[in-house]
Enzyme design. Structure first.
Site, short mmCIF file in Angstrom:
data_model
loop_
_atom_site.label_atom_id
_atom_site.label_comp_id
_atom_site.label_asym_id
_atom_site.label_seq_id
_atom_site.Cartn_x
_atom_site.Cartn_y
_atom_site.Cartn_z
N ASP A 21 -9.91 -74.94 40.77
CA ASP A 21 -11.15 -75.42 41.50
C ASP A 21 -10.81 -76.92 41.90
O ASP A 21 -9.60 -77.54 41.86
CB ASP A 21 -12.00 -76.15 40.33
N ASN A 69 -20.70 -68.03 44.80
CA ASN A 69 -19.98 -68.63 45.94
C ASN A 69 -20.71 -68.10 47.21
O ASN A 69 -20.54 -68.68 48.38
CB ASN A 69 -18.54 -68.47 46.17
#
Length: 252
Positions: A21, A69
């Site tokens: 991340d 996503n």
């Protein structure tokens, strides 16, 4: 402190999972497009994989692309898919040279054809490698994984192949994407976020969690070793108390 030199080689986790991340925020802070962060993060994948191989971590799972996503801007999604294809093609020789086996978990059937084909080719060409197994979680959702497992188990029950008494932890695990793969002992998340974001919900039940503020593009081998070092200095109780663990150690 040199974390690698201070590791207990008899207590290396067999399976480490990472939520990679912070690519976008890393790029934004540098005045760059988000895809620059993703591209730079490829080097951190190499760092983590090399570190895992050096200390004999058998399985390394990377959360590369979630089902959520797809909701990102189309330009970013398209760029990520192109980057994935290019990276796999470029890294295939290195994977084989380092005896790394590639696997995937998730609904890869819904990936673009070029991406899926490149993945299948790399999986086939590394299938006989005996070193670290690199598992890419692609188009992955833990909730979906569990729901699909429930459906398959229900179908087997309906067909009379199993009874209710057969439904146990092992049965569920054998119906997940990760069937045959040990659960992670350690999960690492970069960027300072403190959540697991629909990642390996069943498998992380007893995992140690390591959260670091470092953005993924800045994550290096020493950061990986630090996470392992901190893991080794925790007491894993699995519902017991410390005194019980001490007694078990004596009996061993």
């Amino acid at each position: 402190m040199n974390y690698k030199e201070n590791l207990d080689t008899s207590n290396i986790p067999e399976h480490v999972a990472i939520i990679m991340d912070g690519n976008g925020r890393w790029a934004k802070e540098k005045g760059q497009m988000r895809l620059v962060g993703h591209a730079t993060g490829v080097e951190s994948v190499r760092e983590a994989l090399t570190a895992a191989s050096e200390i004999n971590v058998k399985y390394l799972t990377l959360y590369a692309f979630s089902t959520e996503n797809w909701n990102r801007p189309k330009s970013e999604v398209d760029g990520l898919m192109d980057l994935l294809v290019t990276t796999i093609a470029n890294e295939l020789e290195s994977l084989n040279n380092n005896d790394v086996r590639l696997m995937t978990i998730g609904n890869t059937d819904d990936l673009p054809d070029g991406c899926r084909n490149e993945l299948l080719k790399a999986i086939e060409k590394t299938a006989n490698n005996k070193g670290t197994v690199l598992i890419l979680a692609l188009n992955y959702s833990a909730k979906l994984e569990i729901k699909e497992a429930i459906k398959r188990i229900a179908k087997e029950y309906k067909e009379g192949n199993i009874g209710l008494e057969d439904v146990n932890d092992e049965l569920v695990s054998n119906h997940l994407y990760t069937a045959g793969i040990p659960d992670p002992e350690l999960m690492i998340r970069t960027s300072g976020e403190i959540r697991i974001s629909n990642f390996l919900l069943w498998q992380l039940a007893y995992s140690e969690l390591h959260f670091t503020p470092i953005y993924w593009p800045d994550f290096k081998k020493e950061d990986f070793y630090k996470a392992i070092y901190e893991y080794q200095n925790r007491e894993r109780r699995f519902g017991r108390i410390g005194e019980q663990l001490n007694e078990l150690d004596k009996n061993d």
